[in-house]
Write an enzyme that holds these catalytic residues in place. Sequence first.
Site, PDB file in Angstrom:
ATOM      1  N   ASP A   1      36.816   9.908   6.039  1.00 57.45           N
ATOM      2  CA  ASP A   1      37.686   8.945   6.717  1.00 57.45           C
ATOM      3  C   ASP A   1      38.530   9.560   7.828  1.00 57.45           C
ATOM      4  O   ASP A   1      39.643   9.118   8.103  1.00 57.45           O
ATOM      5  CB  ASP A   1      38.619   8.242   5.703  1.00 57.45           C
ATOM      6  CG  ASP A   1      37.840   7.522   4.621  1.00 57.45           C
ATOM      7  OD1 ASP A   1      36.734   7.036   4.919  1.00 57.45           O
ATOM      8  OD2 ASP A   1      38.336   7.455   3.479  1.00 57.45           O
TER       9      ASP A   1
ATOM     10  N   LYS B   1      35.285   9.577  12.061  1.00 58.65           N
ATOM     11  CA  LYS B   1      33.964   9.966  12.589  1.00 58.65           C
ATOM     12  C   LYS B   1      33.305   8.811  13.339  1.00 58.65           C
ATOM     13  O   LYS B   1      32.647   9.014  14.362  1.00 58.65           O
ATOM     14  CB  LYS B   1      33.042  10.414  11.431  1.00 58.65           C
ATOM     15  CG  LYS B   1      33.559  11.619  10.670  1.00 58.65           C
ATOM     16  CD  LYS B   1      32.701  11.938   9.462  1.00 58.65           C
ATOM     17  CE  LYS B   1      32.765  10.908   8.367  1.00 58.65           C
ATOM     18  NZ  LYS B   1      34.052  10.827   7.655  1.00 58.65           N
TER      19      LYS B   1
ATOM     20  N   GLY C   1      32.149   4.494   5.107  1.00 54.63           N
ATOM     21  CA  GLY C   1      32.660   3.318   5.809  1.00 54.63           C
ATOM     22  C   GLY C   1      33.217   3.809   7.131  1.00 54.63           C
ATOM     23  O   GLY C   1      34.224   4.507   7.158  1.00 54.63           O
ATOM     24  N   HIS C   2      32.512   3.528   8.207  1.00 54.69           N
ATOM     25  CA  HIS C   2      32.907   4.040   9.525  1.00 54.69           C
ATOM     26  C   HIS C   2      33.391   2.881  10.392  1.00 54.69           C
ATOM     27  O   HIS C   2      32.664   1.926  10.625  1.00 54.69           O
ATOM     28  CB  HIS C   2      31.731   4.770  10.181  1.00 54.69           C
ATOM     29  CG  HIS C   2      31.316   6.004   9.435  1.00 54.69           C
ATOM     30  ND1 HIS C   2      30.334   6.854   9.861  1.00 54.69           N
ATOM     31  CD2 HIS C   2      31.788   6.554   8.274  1.00 54.69           C
ATOM     32  CE1 HIS C   2      30.219   7.854   9.003  1.00 54.69           C
ATOM     33  NE2 HIS C   2      31.084   7.683   8.024  1.00 54.69           N
TER      34      HIS C   2
HETATM   35  P1  GDP Z   1      35.345   7.581   9.148  1.00 51.75           P
HETATM   36  O1  GDP Z   1      34.838   7.256   7.794  1.00 51.75           O
HETATM   37  O2  GDP Z   1      35.509   9.055   9.366  1.00 51.75           O
HETATM   38  O3  GDP Z   1      34.553   6.942  10.258  1.00 51.75           O
HETATM   39  O4  GDP Z   1      36.815   6.979   9.233  1.00 51.75           O
HETATM   40  P2  GDP Z   1      37.279   5.496   8.739  1.00 51.75           P
HETATM   41  O5  GDP Z   1      36.768   4.499   9.701  1.00 51.75           O
HETATM   42  O6  GDP Z   1      36.961   5.321   7.297  1.00 51.75           O
HETATM   43  O7  GDP Z   1      38.839   5.653   8.800  1.00 51.75           O
HETATM   44  C1  GDP Z   1      39.513   5.994   9.991  1.00 51.75           C
HETATM   45  C2  GDP Z   1      40.509   4.870  10.334  1.00 51.75           C
HETATM   46  O8  GDP Z   1      41.397   5.346  11.308  1.00 51.75           O
HETATM   47  C3  GDP Z   1      39.836   3.647  10.935  1.00 51.75           C
HETATM   48  O9  GDP Z   1      40.540   2.505  10.537  1.00 51.75           O
HETATM   49  C4  GDP Z   1      39.986   3.866  12.441  1.00 51.75           C
HETATM   50  O10 GDP Z   1      40.012   2.652  13.178  1.00 51.75           O
HETATM   51  C5  GDP Z   1      41.320   4.558  12.493  1.00 51.75           C
HETATM   52  N1  GDP Z   1      41.492   5.512  13.597  1.00 51.75           N
HETATM   53  C6  GDP Z   1      40.583   6.380  14.133  1.00 51.75           C
HETATM   54  N2  GDP Z   1      41.168   7.161  15.061  1.00 51.75           N
HETATM   55  C7  GDP Z   1      42.475   6.792  15.113  1.00 51.75           C
HETATM   56  C8  GDP Z   1      43.610   7.252  15.861  1.00 51.75           C
HETATM   57  O11 GDP Z   1      43.528   8.187  16.665  1.00 51.75           O
HETATM   58  N3  GDP Z   1      44.805   6.621  15.616  1.00 51.75           N
HETATM   59  C9  GDP Z   1      44.921   5.598  14.708  1.00 51.75           C
HETATM   60  N4  GDP Z   1      46.128   5.047  14.541  1.00 51.75           N
HETATM   61  N5  GDP Z   1      43.882   5.142  14.004  1.00 51.75           N
HETATM   62  C10 GDP Z   1      42.679   5.735  14.192  1.00 51.75           C
HETATM   63  P1  IMO Z   2      33.251   8.306   4.986  1.00 55.00           P
HETATM   64  O1  IMO Z   2      31.882   8.580   5.579  1.00 55.00           O
HETATM   65  C1  IMO Z   2      36.121   9.078   1.802  1.00 55.00           C
HETATM   66  C2  IMO Z   2      34.466   9.952  -2.174  1.00 55.00           C
HETATM   67  C3  IMO Z   2      34.740   8.940  -3.267  1.00 55.00           C
HETATM   68  C4  IMO Z   2      34.786   9.872  -4.470  1.00 55.00           C
HETATM   69  C5  IMO Z   2      33.700  10.898  -4.161  1.00 55.00           C
HETATM   70  C6  IMO Z   2      32.364  10.618  -4.823  1.00 55.00           C
HETATM   71  O2  IMO Z   2      33.756   6.934   5.246  1.00 55.00           O
HETATM   72  O3  IMO Z   2      34.203   9.384   5.381  1.00 55.00           O
HETATM   73  P2  IMO Z   2      30.448   8.849  -4.316  1.00 55.00           P
HETATM   74  O4  IMO Z   2      30.463   7.362  -4.350  1.00 55.00           O
HETATM   75  O5  IMO Z   2      30.057   9.442  -3.019  1.00 55.00           O
HETATM   76  O6  IMO Z   2      29.656   9.430  -5.478  1.00 55.00           O
HETATM   77  O7  IMO Z   2      31.978   9.270  -4.610  1.00 55.00           O
HETATM   78  O8  IMO Z   2      33.536  10.864  -2.753  1.00 55.00           O
HETATM   79  N1  IMO Z   2      33.838   9.395  -0.950  1.00 55.00           N
HETATM   80  C7  IMO Z   2      34.488   9.198   0.212  1.00 55.00           C
HETATM   81  N2  IMO Z   2      35.787   9.345   0.529  1.00 55.00           N
HETATM   82  N3  IMO Z   2      35.238   8.714   2.753  1.00 55.00           N
HETATM   83  C8  IMO Z   2      33.927   8.591   2.457  1.00 55.00           C
HETATM   84  O9  IMO Z   2      32.989   8.358   3.395  1.00 55.00           O
HETATM   85  C9  IMO Z   2      33.505   8.787   1.131  1.00 55.00           C
HETATM   86  N4  IMO Z   2      32.311   8.729   0.488  1.00 55.00           N
HETATM   87  C10 IMO Z   2      32.526   9.111  -0.767  1.00 55.00           C
HETATM   88  O10 IMO Z   2      35.974   8.297  -3.058  1.00 55.00           O
HETATM   89  O11 IMO Z   2      36.016  10.553  -4.499  1.00 55.00           O
HETATM   90 MG    MG Z   3      35.383   6.086   6.127  1.00 50.23          MG
END
Ligand code: GDP
Ligand code: IMO
Ligand code: MG
Length: 429
Positions: free
Chosen positions: A13, A16, A40-41
């Site tokens: 999270d 990416k 979840g991206h």
């Molecule tokens: P990922 O799994 O690495 O793609 O990240 P997620 O989408 O799960 O979580 C990142 C969250 O941070 C999302 O809600 C993005 O919209 C938000 N985000 C990404 N870059 C920034 C930033 O520079 N500032 C803020 N405030 N939010 C950001």
């Molecule tokens: P993105 O790509 C954050 C965590 C789960 C749990 C552990 C194992 O959005 O960064 P799993 O279901 O993979 O067997 O769970 O990994 N986890 C994540 N945490 N971001 C993710 O993906 C994750 N994918 C799995 O919360 O701790």
């Molecule tokens: Mg994510």
Amino acid sequence: MPGLAIVGAQWGDEGKGKITDLLAERAEMIVRFQGGNNAGHTIVRGNEEFKLHLIPSGILHAGKHCVIGNGVVIDPAVLIGELDGLRRRNVAIGGLKVSANAHLIMPYHVLLDHAGEARLGKLEIGTTKRGIGPCYADKASRLGIRVQDLLDEKILRTKIMAAMEPKRQLLRPVAKDPKLDLHAMTEEYLTYGHRIESHIADTAHLCWDALDAGKQVLFEGAQGVLLDLDHGTYPFVTSSNPVAGAACVGAGVGPRDIDEVWGITKAYSTRVGAGPFPTELFDEVAEHLGTVGAEVGTTTGRARRCGWLDLVALRYAVRLNGMTGIAITKLDVLSGLDRLRVAVSYRGKEGARFAEFPYHQSVLHHATPEYHELEGWSEPIGEVRNLEDLPAAARSYLDFIADFVRVPLTLIGVGPARDEVIWLSGGAA
Ligand code: GDP
Ligand code: IMO
Ligand code: MG
């Protein structure tokens, strides 16, 4: 730089999705190489928000080739749902290709994930319960069902029968679940096969063609280094390898095809699920980070645990991935905090000092971080687009990170939208 891997440098999270979407503009192909719909991206485009779980974060760019590589585990119902959702929002999905060798998440994998967590009770991992671990376990046991099996009824039925039988014992309390009926499951998966048939391809070959033509290919990681099955905080990890090296295996390319590796880190830390997190906070700073940073899981809606940036862990991530650059996201979330802290070493239970990320689980579980304190800043920075326009304290914070990990910073995120970034010279290539 034809091959660029984008990997999470923390516990997932990190942002990416946003960075991949941004870089996809200059790429020919975007490839997911591991994980599944545990990811979840999020991509924010104007007023619109897209949450992608399986489809690469380049899909919003018309005409780009997006690939779900052989290293990904695919829940076909989720994939079809995601395709339908994008189509409804007028996103062209014709450029998506799915590896014929990728493994499929089956209904019994999801049930096993639930049952496994229930059995662990207080020791649970806190998985996303999407069937990820059991699916990778079947892959390693050579009992997996692959995308190509969807195209042959006889093979599909035989393989499901062989794979499902050993699960019945483990799933005794739910063994009579209609979802576990061989006939119904085969029919259901054949239907999925028809739905995605036009996307199925020899995706490694597509990557080679793009790389050989000198086109840029982005390898989009899911999760993060500290959730890596081998290098993360085992057993509180996911069941794949989110490190950059896995892009070779999960996409079918060689190590020399990856020219650059960008690690993505937040300006602080978060973690979802159980497991050690040395810099975790439970005070008003955690409250600030969680609220201002909207730290709620994209996939499961769980609140993310929050804490200070951990430079011991980040330096470990840099080395493991051979990072050539670091993108720092969510710097804007730190506005309004008086003092900032970054972990620069740990103290073990017996007082020993650890400058490096400890390999031993007991050390890590009891590690107390030693912090370097820096000045904070009060002004919002969402509008800033040039490094020089950041408050001096924010620049000092970034300098300290770059000096500590000795990798150039390429990009700074100052808001969720795609234009809310500061490009640095290291990222201009
Ligand atoms: P990922 O799994 O690495 O793609 O990240 P997620 O989408 O799960 O979580 C990142 C969250 O941070 C999302 O809600 C993005 O919209 C938000 N985000 C990404 N870059 C920034 C930033 O520079 N500032 C803020 N405030 N939010 C950001
Ligand atoms: P993105 O790509 C954050 C965590 C789960 C749990 C552990 C194992 O959005 O960064 P799993 O279901 O993979 O067997 O769970 O990994 N986890 C994540 N945490 N971001 C993710 O993906 C994750 N994918 C799995 O919360 O701790
Ligand atoms: Mg994510």
